[in-house]
Design an enzyme around this catalytic site. Structure first.
Site, PDB file in Angstrom:
ATOM      1  N   GLU A   1     -50.507  78.244  64.748  1.00  0.00           N
ATOM      2  CA  GLU A   1     -51.193  79.161  66.312  1.00  0.00           C
ATOM      3  C   GLU A   1     -52.621  78.849  66.291  1.00  0.00           C
ATOM      4  OE1 GLU A   1     -49.627  83.448  66.616  1.00  0.00           O
ATOM      5  OE2 GLU A   1     -47.885  83.025  66.406  1.00  0.00           O
TER       6      GLU A   1
ATOM      7  N   ASP B   1     -44.059  84.058  72.260  1.00  0.00           N
ATOM      8  CA  ASP B   1     -45.118  84.108  72.443  1.00  0.00           C
ATOM      9  C   ASP B   1     -46.248  83.692  70.846  1.00  0.00           C
ATOM     10  OD1 ASP B   1     -47.425  86.043  72.690  1.00  0.00           O
ATOM     11  OD2 ASP B   1     -46.089  86.842  71.193  1.00  0.00           O
TER      12      ASP B   1
ATOM     13  N   ASP C   1     -26.437  90.539  63.872  1.00  0.00           N
ATOM     14  CA  ASP C   1     -27.627  91.380  63.341  1.00  0.00           C
ATOM     15  C   ASP C   1     -26.529  91.527  61.742  1.00  0.00           C
ATOM     16  OD1 ASP C   1     -28.859  92.805  61.400  1.00  0.00           O
ATOM     17  OD2 ASP C   1     -30.574  93.043  62.646  1.00  0.00           O
TER      18      ASP C   1
ATOM     19  N   HIS D   1     -49.134  85.100  71.602  1.00  0.00           N
ATOM     20  CA  HIS D   1     -49.508  86.072  70.445  1.00  0.00           C
ATOM     21  C   HIS D   1     -49.605  87.421  70.605  1.00  0.00           C
ATOM     22  CE1 HIS D   1     -48.434  86.600  65.790  1.00  0.00           C
ATOM     23  NE2 HIS D   1     -48.255  87.542  66.410  1.00  0.00           N
TER      24      HIS D   1
ATOM     25  N   ILE E   1     -36.785  96.262  68.318  1.00  0.00           N
ATOM     26  CA  ILE E   1     -37.536  95.103  69.380  1.00  0.00           C
ATOM     27  C   ILE E   1     -36.057  94.874  69.987  1.00  0.00           C
ATOM     28  CG2 ILE E   1     -39.189  93.559  70.224  1.00  0.00           C
ATOM     29  CD1 ILE E   1     -40.507  93.559  67.735  1.00  0.00           C
TER      30      ILE E   1
ATOM     31  N   ALA F   1     -47.605  92.781  71.830  1.00  0.00           N
ATOM     32  CA  ALA F   1     -47.735  93.807  70.898  1.00  0.00           C
ATOM     33  C   ALA F   1     -49.041  94.232  71.749  1.00  0.00           C
ATOM     34  CB  ALA F   1     -48.244  94.135  69.998  1.00  0.00           C
TER      35      ALA F   1
ATOM     36  N   ALA G   1     -41.150  87.229  68.107  1.00  0.00           N
ATOM     37  CA  ALA G   1     -40.406  87.240  67.314  1.00  0.00           C
ATOM     38  C   ALA G   1     -41.759  86.006  66.653  1.00  0.00           C
ATOM     39  CB  ALA G   1     -39.183  87.174  66.597  1.00  0.00           C
ATOM     40  N   ARG G   2     -41.109  85.071  65.507  1.00  0.00           N
ATOM     41  CA  ARG G   2     -41.849  83.815  64.412  1.00  0.00           C
ATOM     42  C   ARG G   2     -41.375  82.756  64.988  1.00  0.00           C
ATOM     43  NH1 ARG G   2     -45.423  87.717  64.834  1.00  0.00           N
ATOM     44  NH2 ARG G   2     -45.215  89.308  62.627  1.00  0.00           N
TER      45      ARG G   2
HETATM   46  P1  NAD Z   1     -36.725  94.996  62.274  1.00  0.00           P
HETATM   47  O1  NAD Z   1     -37.077  95.777  61.151  1.00  0.00           O
HETATM   48  O2  NAD Z   1     -36.781  96.335  62.894  1.00  0.00           O
HETATM   49  O3  NAD Z   1     -35.617  94.489  63.060  1.00  0.00           O
HETATM   50  C1  NAD Z   1     -35.305  93.035  62.575  1.00  0.00           C
HETATM   51  C2  NAD Z   1     -33.884  93.062  62.312  1.00  0.00           C
HETATM   52  O4  NAD Z   1     -33.877  91.647  62.274  1.00  0.00           O
HETATM   53  C3  NAD Z   1     -33.387  93.487  61.429  1.00  0.00           C
HETATM   54  O5  NAD Z   1     -32.309  94.819  62.250  1.00  0.00           O
HETATM   55  C4  NAD Z   1     -33.152  92.959  60.453  1.00  0.00           C
HETATM   56  O6  NAD Z   1     -31.467  93.578  59.960  1.00  0.00           O
HETATM   57  C5  NAD Z   1     -32.463  91.914  61.683  1.00  0.00           C
HETATM   58  N1  NAD Z   1     -32.447  89.963  60.614  1.00  0.00           N
HETATM   59  C6  NAD Z   1     -33.741  90.325  59.016  1.00  0.00           C
HETATM   60  N2  NAD Z   1     -32.524  89.486  58.053  1.00  0.00           N
HETATM   61  C7  NAD Z   1     -32.037  88.237  59.528  1.00  0.00           C
HETATM   62  C8  NAD Z   1     -31.323  87.426  59.617  1.00  0.00           C
HETATM   63  N3  NAD Z   1     -31.120  86.438  58.746  1.00  0.00           N
HETATM   64  N4  NAD Z   1     -29.951  87.304  60.605  1.00  0.00           N
HETATM   65  C9  NAD Z   1     -30.003  88.113  61.819  1.00  0.00           C
HETATM   66  N5  NAD Z   1     -30.553  89.631  61.397  1.00  0.00           N
HETATM   67  C10 NAD Z   1     -31.124  89.348  60.474  1.00  0.00           C
HETATM   68  O7  NAD Z   1     -37.982  94.491  62.849  1.00  0.00           O
HETATM   69  P2  NAD Z   1     -39.102  94.341  65.062  1.00  0.00           P
HETATM   70  O8  NAD Z   1     -40.167  95.212  64.851  1.00  0.00           O
HETATM   71  O9  NAD Z   1     -37.795  94.960  65.229  1.00  0.00           O
HETATM   72  O10 NAD Z   1     -39.309  93.117  64.536  1.00  0.00           O
HETATM   73  C11 NAD Z   1     -39.162  91.411  64.498  1.00  0.00           C
HETATM   74  C12 NAD Z   1     -39.851  91.128  64.138  1.00  0.00           C
HETATM   75  O11 NAD Z   1     -40.910  91.001  65.309  1.00  0.00           O
HETATM   76  C13 NAD Z   1     -40.890  91.124  63.359  1.00  0.00           C
HETATM   77  O12 NAD Z   1     -40.947  91.190  61.836  1.00  0.00           O
HETATM   78  C14 NAD Z   1     -42.287  90.583  64.053  1.00  0.00           C
HETATM   79  O13 NAD Z   1     -42.207  89.141  62.993  1.00  0.00           O
HETATM   80  C15 NAD Z   1     -42.020  90.008  65.351  1.00  0.00           C
HETATM   81  N6  NAD Z   1     -42.859  90.758  66.195  1.00  0.00           N
HETATM   82  C16 NAD Z   1     -44.026  90.186  66.863  1.00  0.00           C
HETATM   83  C17 NAD Z   1     -44.648  90.914  67.658  1.00  0.00           C
HETATM   84  C18 NAD Z   1     -45.764  89.801  68.550  1.00  0.00           C
HETATM   85  O14 NAD Z   1     -46.250  90.250  68.565  1.00  0.00           O
HETATM   86  N7  NAD Z   1     -45.592  88.852  69.046  1.00  0.00           N
HETATM   87  C19 NAD Z   1     -45.015  91.677  67.448  1.00  0.00           C
HETATM   88  C20 NAD Z   1     -44.622  93.188  66.720  1.00  0.00           C
HETATM   89  C21 NAD Z   1     -43.816  92.112  66.135  1.00  0.00           C
END
Ligand code: NAD
Length: 337
Positions: free
Chosen positions: A270, A265, A180, A288, A160, A291, A240-241
Site C-alpha cells: 500500500e 480496499d 469460519d 484503505h 465485520i 473505517a 480485510a488485508r
Molecule cells: P474479528 O476478529 O471479529 O473477525 C475475524 C474472523 O475471522 C473471526 O471470526 C475468526 O474466527 C475468523 N478467522 C480467523 N482465521 C480464519 C481462517 N483461517 N479462516 C476463516 N476464518 C478465520 O475481526 P473483524 O473486526 O471482523 O475484522 C476482520 C479484519 O478486517 C481485521 O483483522 C482487519 O485486518 C480488517 N480490517 C480492515 C479495515 C479497513 O480499513 N479496511 C478496518 C478494520 C478491520
C-alpha cells in the site's frame, strides 16, 4: 511528562477532543509517516525515544523495533488489525498494545464493504466515467448484476462479517453463507447464515467478501487453486488485508472474465505500486478507507487517547489486545507523571 509519536495520518483529524486529552498526558507529540513495508531501522528511528506510539495501518512494529526503540512503553493501534504488531514480543517485553476493538469500527467497515459490493455489481465507477467523458452511448454495455436472491459468501464470520451478513440479508434479501472454522454453530444459527466449507463457498457464491485477519494461516488463503474454484461471473470484495489474496492470480481471473468484478480496499503493498490491479477496468479501488467515517474515527481516536491517558495514570487501558502483559510485567514499571 512522556513523549508520543503518532504514526497514523487520520488520527485526530476530526477529533480535537482526543488531541486535547493527549496534550494533557504528553509533553511532546510528534507525527511521523510509517509506510507498509517500511524497514525496521527506519521505523525505530522514527519512533526514537518516544514513550508511546499511536500506530496506523502502515509500519510494522517487530521485536527488533521494540528493542531498538527502547523507551517505548505502550502501543495504541489506531484500528482493529494486529498483523503489523508482534503481539507476543510486545507481551514479552512488557509493552501493552491497545486497539479499537469494541468501538463499533465494524459498522463503518461493513458499510464500506456493502458500498464496494454495489459499486461492483452496478459498475458504478465505469458508469460515472462514461457520463463525465460524454460517452453516453456506453450505457447499453454497462449491464450489472442484481443481488436479490443471490448467494453472498463471507470468509471470516467475525464482527465485520456478521454486520455485512445482516445488511445484505435484511436489506437485499440475499442468501448468506459463511466459512469460519473458529466460530461456534450457534452464531451461524443466530444470524441465519449457512455454515459451509471454503470450497463450497467459492463454488457457490455470486458475491464473495473477505473478513479474516491476516495471519500465517490466512496469507494467500485465496491462492491460484482457490481462485480457480470461484464461480464464473462472481464479484470478489476484500476489505480485510491484501495479502489474503494472490493479486497476480486475481488479476488474471479478472482479465479473463472468470471473475466479473473485484472491489478492493486493501492491497499487499500500500499503495499498490506496480500491481496490475489498478489498470483493470473491472476493479473498484479505495485506499484503505473502509473505517474512515467521522463517526468511526471519532470513536477510535477517543478510545486510543483514553487508553493512553489511563496507562500513564498507572491504570489499566480498556481496549487491551494483550491483557497477559499485566501478568508478565510492564516495561514501564515506573511510569513518569
Ligand atoms: P474479528 O476478529 O471479529 O473477525 C475475524 C474472523 O475471522 C473471526 O471470526 C475468526 O474466527 C475468523 N478467522 C480467523 N482465521 C480464519 C481462517 N483461517 N479462516 C476463516 N476464518 C478465520 O475481526 P473483524 O473486526 O471482523 O475484522 C476482520 C479484519 O478486517 C481485521 O483483522 C482487519 O485486518 C480488517 N480490517 C480492515 C479495515 C479497513 O480499513 N479496511 C478496518 C478494520 C478491520
Amino acid at each position: 511528562m512522556p513523549k508520543l509519536v503518532i504514526a497514523s495520518a487520520s488520527y485526530g483529524v476530526h477529533t480535537p477532543e482526543a488531541l486535547q486529552l493527549l496534550s494533557q498526558v504528553f509533553d511532546e507529540i510528534r507525527r511521523v509517516d510509517l509506510k507498509v513495508g517500511e524497514a525496521e531501522d527506519s521505523t525505530a528511528r522514527k519512533i526514537g525515544d518516544a514513550d508511546a506510539l499511536i500506530l496506523g495501518a502502515g509500519g510494522t512494529v517487530t521485536r527488533k523495533v521494540m528493542l531498538d526503540a527502547s523507551n517505548l512503553k505502550i502501543i495504541a493501534r489506531h484500528g482493529i488489525g494486529l498483523d503489523n504488531v508482534d503481539l507476543r514480543a510486545a507481551s514479552e517485553l512488557g509493552i501493552p498494545v491497545t486497539y479499537c476493538r469494541h468501538t463499533g469500527e465494524e459498522v463503518s467497515v461493513a458499510e464500506h464493504t456493502v458500498a464496494l459490493i454495489l459499486a461492483c455489481a452496478r459498475r458504478l465507477v465505469e458508469a460515472d466515467k462514461a457520463v463525465r467523458e460524454e460517452r453516453w452511448g456506453l450505457r447499453a454495455s454497462l449491464i450489472g448484476l442484481e443481488l436479490r436472491g443471490k448467494t453472498l459468501g463471507i470468509i471470516g464470520f467475525g464482527a465485520i462479517g456478521r454486520e455485512v451478513a445482516r445488511i445484505m440479508r435484511e436489506g437485499f434479501r440475499m442468501r448468506v453463507i459463511a466459512y469460519d472454522p473458529y466460530v461456534p454453530d450457534a452464531v451461524f444459527t443466530e444470524h441465519k447464515v449457512g455454515r459451509v466449507d471454503l470450497e463450497y463457498l467459492l463454488r457457490e457464491s455470486d458475491v464473495i467478501t473477505i473478513h479474516v485477519p491476516l495471519t500465517s494461516e490466512t496469507r494467500r488463503l485465496l491462492n491460484k487453486e482457490r481462485i480457480q474454484m470461484i464461480k464464473k461471473g462472481a464479484v470478489l470484495v476484500n476489505t480485510a488485508r491484501g495479502a489474503v489474496v494472490d493479486e497476480e492470480e486475481l488479476s488474471k481471473a479478472l482479465t479473463e472474465g472468470r471473475i466479473f468484478y473485484a472491489g478492493l480496499d486493501v492491497f499487499e503493498q500500500e499503495p499498490p505500486a506496480g500491481s496490475p490491479l489498478p489498470k483493470l477496468p473491472n476493479v473498484v479501488l479505495t485506499p484503505h478507507v473502509a473505517a474512515f467515517t467521522r463517526e468511526a474515527l471519532y470513536r477510535m481516536d477517543i478510545a486510543n487517547a483514553e487508553d493512553l491517558a489511563l496507562f500513564f495514570r498507572g491504570e489499566r487501558p480498556r481496549h487491551l489486545a494483550n491483557p497477559e502483559v499485566y501478568e508478565m510485567g510492564l516495561r514501564a514499571k515506573q511510569v513518569r507523571k
